[in-house]
Design an enzyme around this catalytic site. Structure first.
Site, PDB file in Angstrom:
ATOM      1  CG  HIS A 197      95.064 -13.095 -63.439  1.00 35.53           C
ATOM      2  ND1 HIS A 197      95.442 -12.875 -63.961  1.00 35.53           N
ATOM      3  CD2 HIS A 197      93.798 -12.485 -65.148  1.00 35.53           C
ATOM      4  CE1 HIS A 197      95.958 -12.990 -65.496  1.00 35.53           C
ATOM      5  NE2 HIS A 197      94.633 -12.235 -65.568  1.00 35.53           N
ATOM      6  CG  ASP A 227      93.526  -9.193 -67.986  1.00 34.85           C
ATOM      7  OD1 ASP A 227      93.900 -10.227 -67.898  1.00 34.85           O
ATOM      8  OD2 ASP A 227      92.339  -9.373 -67.379  1.00 34.85           O
ATOM      9  CG  ASP A 284      92.748 -15.069 -68.121  1.00 31.01           C
ATOM     10  OD1 ASP A 284      92.589 -15.595 -68.481  1.00 31.01           O
ATOM     11  OD2 ASP A 284      92.925 -13.680 -67.892  1.00 31.01           O
ATOM     12  CG  HIS A 305      96.649 -12.675 -71.106  1.00 32.00           C
ATOM     13  ND1 HIS A 305      97.515 -12.725 -69.552  1.00 32.00           N
ATOM     14  CD2 HIS A 305      95.583 -13.407 -70.424  1.00 32.00           C
ATOM     15  CE1 HIS A 305      97.190 -12.802 -68.937  1.00 32.00           C
ATOM     16  NE2 HIS A 305      95.556 -12.442 -69.079  1.00 32.00           N
TER      17      HIS A 305
END
Lengths: 992, 992
Positions: free
Chosen positions: B59, B61, B183, B433
């Site tokens: 994941h 970001d 997420d 996000h």
């Protein structure tokens, strides 16, 4: 590969009937077209530029904060992120991506574990990398041994095991050219000597005294020629030695491992923070500045550190870019050339430079990295582990010998399957510089001990099998490993038992035996049925306290045994139902104890020793001895915040506290032994012991639990104060071999600014230390490695035990505060010092054999009841004892038909009129039960034919360049040994 | 690859002269023999066993604790160890080692950066992995967008950009089948609707309310069918939705990343701690327990987490072993089968199960992970960044339109090289996000803003070039980005200038312009030279304070402009040397301000609003409005230690403090505008403003610096209290599209246990919220995303600003305490709320266009002095304005000859009698200066021909299974739009 052909060569030789030379080299010659390893595989350099050798490497401790197997798998990453399996996976992957890349690997203990988990195709891939010099082994021992607390015997063994694996796996391309001790905390001259004899062309390390480094930087003497023996003819023990520029770390700002936070090279102009120009500028500044403190137009940078390269891509991706962008500037006139390299490629360039190099003849102890940070604590740290390691070595050598003498049945025999390999590996990892050094975490220390115990279990089966074959008896054999605290369930309860005494020395040994018993009188008879003088004495209170319900003997049976060389004899012991009472202890201090060799007097008021006399030489010295503790610095100090810890010794005052000004005493005097038992405090006691036939005075000390209820860390010493006029000199051994002179507040190679009057005068004592003047020499032989110093005239102090309350901030992150389930209130340690008083010119004649007997002590095994009448009660593996100067260092099974033999001249050239002479041994007539069918001589580490060992020659700045020693063809079975020489042979043998 | 053939298809179509259907698919069909990706590439499962799908994933970001480029390179690892370049390097390496292995990649922003640095051979290797389904893209947008604070327009853009790259690079095999929002902190229904229309077969996420999860676990409703639109015909907006079992982490004890400390599988029995049996036992326990809360005999485990797989070997080596050892037990009767899998392979098995699934029609807001941990703070966090992101979207759409309308010269013209790409990327990463959400570190927030500013610089060149072409004038064009604080150096000093007003809407717009000036009187004339009513009013004190020496205008020139659809008009402004004085401000509160549409009254005692009336509909409500602050919990609380932070809103009392019970006021009343300026405190002020031609009341609020000298964190709201009888209901939009009903202390799908009376009733407001009863609807249109709630009857509160002193322990590790070099004492934020009072059945007719004008606002550009006489002063890109229901969502250059067009029906099916009707648009007659030569319809994300979009069909538990919507062939140029429908077209165009 090479090992095969080495074996082939030996086999061929054997077929030829014992011819002592052999033509065959290593098989890489056969495939030379496809193999370019070693020096040939180095990248080209640029003669008119500053060449920067980038050496990608990982430093993989064989145990430290985690156990060796935890490190291998990457378990317990909560303690430290480190997983060697992944490092090797990753490095191999990354080497394959770019043929320019290089990597060195060091610790065979890990490589071996990894290798056996690989597929054959991966193994083939790795062989190719090795054959092309892209993956290079340096050092290559099982571990990177400690230099201050190891014994040469175990170091040679561990190096041999590692290098053998590399040789058998990779052949000549797997043979390291360079020794690499980047982390050990100071450097022993004997290590350099061994490395030279192992065929290394050079040696690199990272740690030395900061003052020494500063001077060497100014003088450009960070690269030097180390003449590592005062006895061996140069250049036999000459070793080119290089001091690395940043310890073993990369220059600041250039660490690209996953464990580092330095900025990666960001070379995409479309993204933020393009930094190529900045990186190149910083690199050139560092390179140019480093070149100012080295001699040639080559410099080395160690691009790696502890357990780095787990994700090698991070390193290599950025190094590829660094090389590309720095070298790109050459077209604009830059004179810096960066390349992937290895220590041997760097060394080759230094050699090509054809310069002269500063000559060094002392060692690199003690190591201080700052004014108040002397790494002299670990000389003593974990004294129980240090002793266990040393006795384990003795047991292993016995195990090795009996594997040879007993033949194949020793590995699979009446007691099951045994092996020496488990213990060899356990001993090999124990040599690591965070193992026997005592600088590991407690759980890791426990693991080393567990491994040794497990190894010894495997050896016990082998020893039992072997002795069954040799004695012709399969009677059950009992091992009593706790005799030092008078624990042995068999002897405590048995009314009749026999003791097999195996002597691993090549000379007969006389040895005092003390067995825990509950009877009051016994008869002991030797192998010929002849009665032996024996005495029963009471177990001391100190022993009763420390054994903590592990045994219940009230008495000890004491008698002297004599065992034949490389063999055993047998004593029978029977309880006398109505014998005399045991010798009674006398309260108070006797004036004197004495045997035919020594006279020892005591001060009746203090209970302390007062003098020692050698009755044979008619010399006598005043000698008082007592116990003291230094208050360990807790770091709360105006000069420095450094506390004492596992590594560092830093007393907060130069004056130690006496533990007891006087000793309570009692004594026992028997025909076999005389003892004065001294109590200095509830936690320090001692037995001063003189056996009837001994030329050495034994001081058996018991220290602990060291009290800490006062919140003070304590470093416990014993100090011998004598009338000897030492003039601030004293002498310590280097790894149990040659002796080095030490002088208070002095270093031979630079003007010392002493900043720690005690810790800065401590040196490692591996097997002995002595003080002397023109007429008297007092030698103290130790049973383990310890630290010690001579702070006052005539004085010698030895640190015995340490209990500390603070971590010393060198990474271990635990205070050295040992407890165990048996000693939850603090570890109790017991040991022995053996004192020998002699005339200096002949002192070695006494201390060499004395220390030898401590290092390789007899192994006692027990059999309950009567022995079968056909039992062979006595055996020697030798046709005759070897001459006093010759030590049988190694006798170990190599493969099915061959054994490894090392013979050693154990005297320095200057230390004995009698024994410092060349001596010869006939190999064919060596063994009593083995036919030696052929012999080949090897280098010390047994990974190269002696005749093929060619090393770089180096010219010292002062003194003549030594002639290259030509290889002496062992043209006869007679092999000569000169002082301090070790010769290594592969023998083809068959059991008669 | 696919994109090529997509292009080919369009080209072919164009050659055929505008035929609106096309036969060609994606070129992977041509090479089908060697390509097995998508569902075909899934590993076989075992029907009679529990199949555990292990999904290796990372994941990544797109900015959070580090900037996106720092994350890419692995820079600033001191903040967080994360380097995406290495992740992709490593994963590709490891996938190649074992064809069974799988990996999914998500964030195209990173993949794109990596891809362009790869060699062509590496690119080929990766294509092969993609073609074999071993590397699978999921989600595939430029980033994983936030769902609470994003506007659908920007989300569609960022998804389109990411998916386009994948399509052009990998063809059909690169097309993600699954949306993957593991997420984001709560889930918007509009996102589900968009994903459905983008062709995803399913959607997985990790975070939902803990009460919701608990109920769903018990009911086995963690997998469900989400009907995400109340207007679109099912299954157009139906999306199968799965809730992952461990967020997106592996099960406890099974994290084998370098960032984890779980024990590796130690399967060498020769080493210590062999743990295979233990690992397998633990795994089976977890798998069986997980299977109890899901419906099928398939379960998924996400084997990865944040920035994991930087050293993928660690994961895969252990996963290989896990699979081997767990499956080995099948021969002993184990019924658990483990396999490498992907979300789409797992989804396929769920689909094959052919079950019915719970139907959900609401959304997943708000998200609470514990009783006092409501993630409702980030709805408002970083209000300045949220506004900058929103205005940037407006600017980008203008930039995109002018790139099309201006033709190639816009990219390279008289003002240099311009592009829209830079800003597209900046906007795309800003949707992440942890970007517009406000949950990143301060330095990262700064980076997002910097990227947007840089993108706008690139766009300004393009816009200038394009306007030069359209106006036939290369006069220098000035941009004034700070008009909201009355800063514009040109208008402040110029005596004569012109204003170009570009309107990005497909309808004419009327817009109030306020320009900072220092003169007291001006004349303004429109493009026809006709004078325009204008007024000069004084700059408010609040504005003078917040602009901090960035401008010095004392007055503002106010006039109304009207601009044509998709075009511009021009106004000329001249200083009047001897004009009348500016309008004077009156101290105190007027009773009323009023225009022809609205009447607003004030309470003279308090200075607050007191009522609002719509004069057209003849409705009136009581309306008071004031500002308050909640005292942010500092974590020191008996119920919970959770403080308010960037994510979490947690007032420590449900009663907010009023900032000023009364407001000091002054007013200005002119023919163009009437203002009541209110001061509530030194740090809160407001202008209540009514423009002459506006149907909306503007509340321009200015908040900050929020004082913290009292050491209290503050969450500042404005609250509108009305006479509307709301019965605890209110309404908020979802990502700026459909409206959702909210009810206090209520969730549609489970029995809520409310534990946070304020924070637990907050919802995201992206563009508007309203309260209503049978007769009155008060709609508030916002200029950015904000959080809000309706806590009391008739009341609507909106959080405007937050300043907090504690981190909320969700990883960002900074308190949300914004300062800047201009506002070192705390950020000042200014914004606008637009109030519209209407009858409920027709309210949307007002708020839809009103909000549209806020989202895509006119762009003003300025030219000093006189314009060249040949300058074209007015232009519209459309032949005619589009019908009121139709929004021109996208007009953007696709490639040299084609443009992407999205037309949207902007009304929900139920909200307007007039506008909620199907409507048609003729594409051929759309543009005034572009010939449309051909058209192809695409899915919403423009990575698939609409006609080829086939999705899994799923059956809801209740309600009929919808008929699969058949694709409507656009057989004519007339395209129909039904409520809330967005249609996406690729047009081949040529400039006339």
């Amino acid at each position: 590969m090479a090992a095969k052909s080495l074996q082939l060569a030996v086999a061929l030789l054997f077929l030829l009937g014992g011819v002592l030379s052999f033509p065959l080299g290593q098989d890489t010659k056969d495939t030379k077209d496809t193999v370019t390893c070693g020096y040939e595989s180095c990248h080209a350099t640029k003669p008119n530029m500053l060449n920067v050798h980038l050496v990608p490497h990982t430093h993989d401790d064989v145990g430290w904060l985690k156990t060796v197997d935890q490190y291998f798998y990457g378990d317990r990453n909560d303690i430290q992120h480190a997983g060697v399996q992944y490092i090797l996976d990753s490095v191999v992957d990354q080497l394959l991506k770019n043929p320019d890349r290089r990597f060195i690997y060091v610790e065979t203990a890990f490589f071996y574990r990894w290798w056996k988990q690989q597929s054959s195709s991966m193994q083939q891939t790795v062989k190719q990398l090795v054959n092309e010099g892209r993956l290079e082994f340096v050092n290559g021992g099982w571990c990177m041994s400690d230099e201050a607390t190891t014994h040469y015997s175990a170091v040679i063994d561990q190096m041999t095991m590692g290098l053998r694996f590399l040789n058998e796996t990779f052949g000549a391309c797997g043979r390291p050219r360079v020794a690499w001790h980047i982390d050990p905390f100071g450097h022993a001259r004997e290590h350099a000597s061994m490395f030279a004899q192992m065929g290394y062309d050079g040696f690199f390390f990272g740690r030395l005294d900061y003052q020494d480094r500063n001077r060497r930087m100014l003088a450009k003497e960070q690269e030097l020629l180390w003449r590592a023996s005062d006895s061996l003819t140069p250049p036999v023990a000459d070793l080119f030695t290089g001091i690395l520029p940043n310890g073993y770390n990369p220059p600041e700002g250039f660490c690209w491992d996953q464990s580092c936070d330095d900025p990666p090279i960001r070379d995409d102009p479309d993204l933020e923070d393009y930094n190529v120009d900045d990186v190149v500028r910083r690199f050139l500044t560092i390179a140019n500045s480093q070149s100012m403190v080295y001699k040639t137009n080559h410099i080395i940078m160690t691009m790696g550190s502890d357990f780095q390269y787990e994700n090698a891509n991070l390193w290599y991706k950025n190094l590829d870019k660094l090389i590309r962008y720095v070298n790109a500037l050459q077209s604009n006139g830059s004179k810096v050339n960066v390349l992937y390299s290895t220590p041997s490629c760097y060394l080759q360039e230094l050699h090509r430079a054809n310069l002269t190099w500063a000559l060094k003849t002392d060692d690199f102890f003690p190591y201080a990295d700052s004014a108040h940070d002397f790494w002299t604590g670990y000389f003593t740290s974990r004294p129980a582990l240090k002793r266990y390691e040393r006795i384990s070595n003795s047991n292993l050598q016995t195990c090795n010998q009996l594997e040879v003498l007993g033949g194949p049945v020793s590995r699979k025999g009446p007691f099951g399957e045994g092996d020496s390999q488990t213990m060899k590996k356990a001993m090999a990892v124990a040599q690591h510089h965070d193992a026997v050094s005592g600088t590991e975490k407690q759980h890791v220390a426990n693991d080393y001990a567990r491994k040794l115990a497990n190894g010894w279990q495997h050896c016990q089966v082998l020893v039992s099998n072997s002795l069954a074959a040799l004695t012709d008896s399969s009677a059950k054999r009992i091992y009593c490993d706790n005799l030092n605290i008078s624990v042995c369930p068999l002897t405590e309860s048995s009314k009749k038992f026999s003791v097999n005494v195996y002597n691993p020395l090549a000379r007969p040994v006389t040895w005092p035996v003390r067995l825990p018993v509950n009877g009051t009188a016994y008869t002991v008879s030797d192998a010929n049925g002849k009665p032996v003088d024996c005495q029963v004495v009471s177990v001391s209170k100190a022993t009763q306290e420390v054994r903590r319900n592990r045994g219940f003997a009230v008495n000890e049976l004491v008698f002297q045994v004599q065992a034949p060389p490389l063999g055993y004899t047998t004593y029978s012991v029977s309880l006398l139902q109505h014998g005399p009472p045991p010798a009674s202890t006398q309260r108070g201090t006797p004036t004197v104890i004495q045997n035919k060799f020594l006279k020892v007097t005591f001060d009746a008021d203090t209970g302390l020793l007062s003098s020692l006399s050698n009755l044979e030489t008619q010399q006598s010295i005043k000698l008082t001895q007592n116990f003291y503790w230094y208050n360990a610095s807790d770091g709360n100090n105006s000069l420095s915040i450094q506390p004492s810890g596992a590594y560092i010794f830093r007393p907060n005052s130069s004056t130690p506290f006496v533990i007891g000004k006087t000793a309570k005493t009692e004594s026992i005097q028997t025909s076999a032994v005389q003892e004065v038992r001294q109590w200095f405090s509830p936690w320090v006691s001692q037995v001063v012991r003189l056996y009837a036939d001994s030329r050495a005075l034994e001081l058996e000390w018991t220290v602990g639990p060291v009290p800490i209820h006062d919140s003070l860390g304590k470093e416990v010493i014993t100090r011998l104060d004598t009338s000897i006029n030492t003039d601030e000199y004293f002498y310590t051994d280097s790894n149990g071999r040659e002796m080095l002179q030490r002088k208070k507040d002095f270093r031979p190679t630079w003007q010392l600014k002493q900043s720690e009057p005690i810790a800065g005068n401590y040196y490692p004592i591996n097997s002995r230390a002595f003080i002397k003047d023109d007429v008297d020499q007092l030698t103290v032989v130790t049973d383990r490695s310890q630290g010690g110093g001579s702070i006052h005239n005539g004085s010698l102090e030895i640190m015995l035990h340490r209990r500390l309350l603070y971590d010393d901030v060198r990474g271990v992150a635990e205070p050295l505060n040992e407890t165990s389930h048996i000693f939850p209130e603090g570890l109790v340690v017991r040991g022995r010092l053996l004192l020998s008083l002699d005339r200096p010119p002949s002192a070695a004649d006494a201390h060499r054999p004395l220390a030898e007997e401590v290092v390789l002590q007899p192994l006692l095994t027990f059999t309950d009841g009567d022995l079968h009448p056909n039992t062979r009660l006595e055996f020697s593996g030798l046709q005759a004892a070897l001459p006093p100067a010759v030590h049988l260092l190694t006798l170990s099974q190599w493969d099915e038909d061959s054994v490894l033999l090392r013979l050693e001249h154990q005297f320095q050239s200057w230390e004995s009129k009698v024994n410092s002479q060349p001596v010869t041994v006939n190999l064919q007539k060596l063994f009593s039960t083995l036919d030696v069918l052929g012999v080949s001589e090897l280098n010390l580490s047994a990974n190269q034919w002696k005749g093929e060992m060619k090393r770089f020659d180096w010219t010292p700045q002062k003194g003549d360049k030594p002639l290259l020693k030509t290889f002496e063809d062992p043209s006869t079975w007679e092999v000569a040994l000169r002082p301090m020489e070790i010769r290594t042979f592969l023998l083809r043998v068959s059991l008669r």
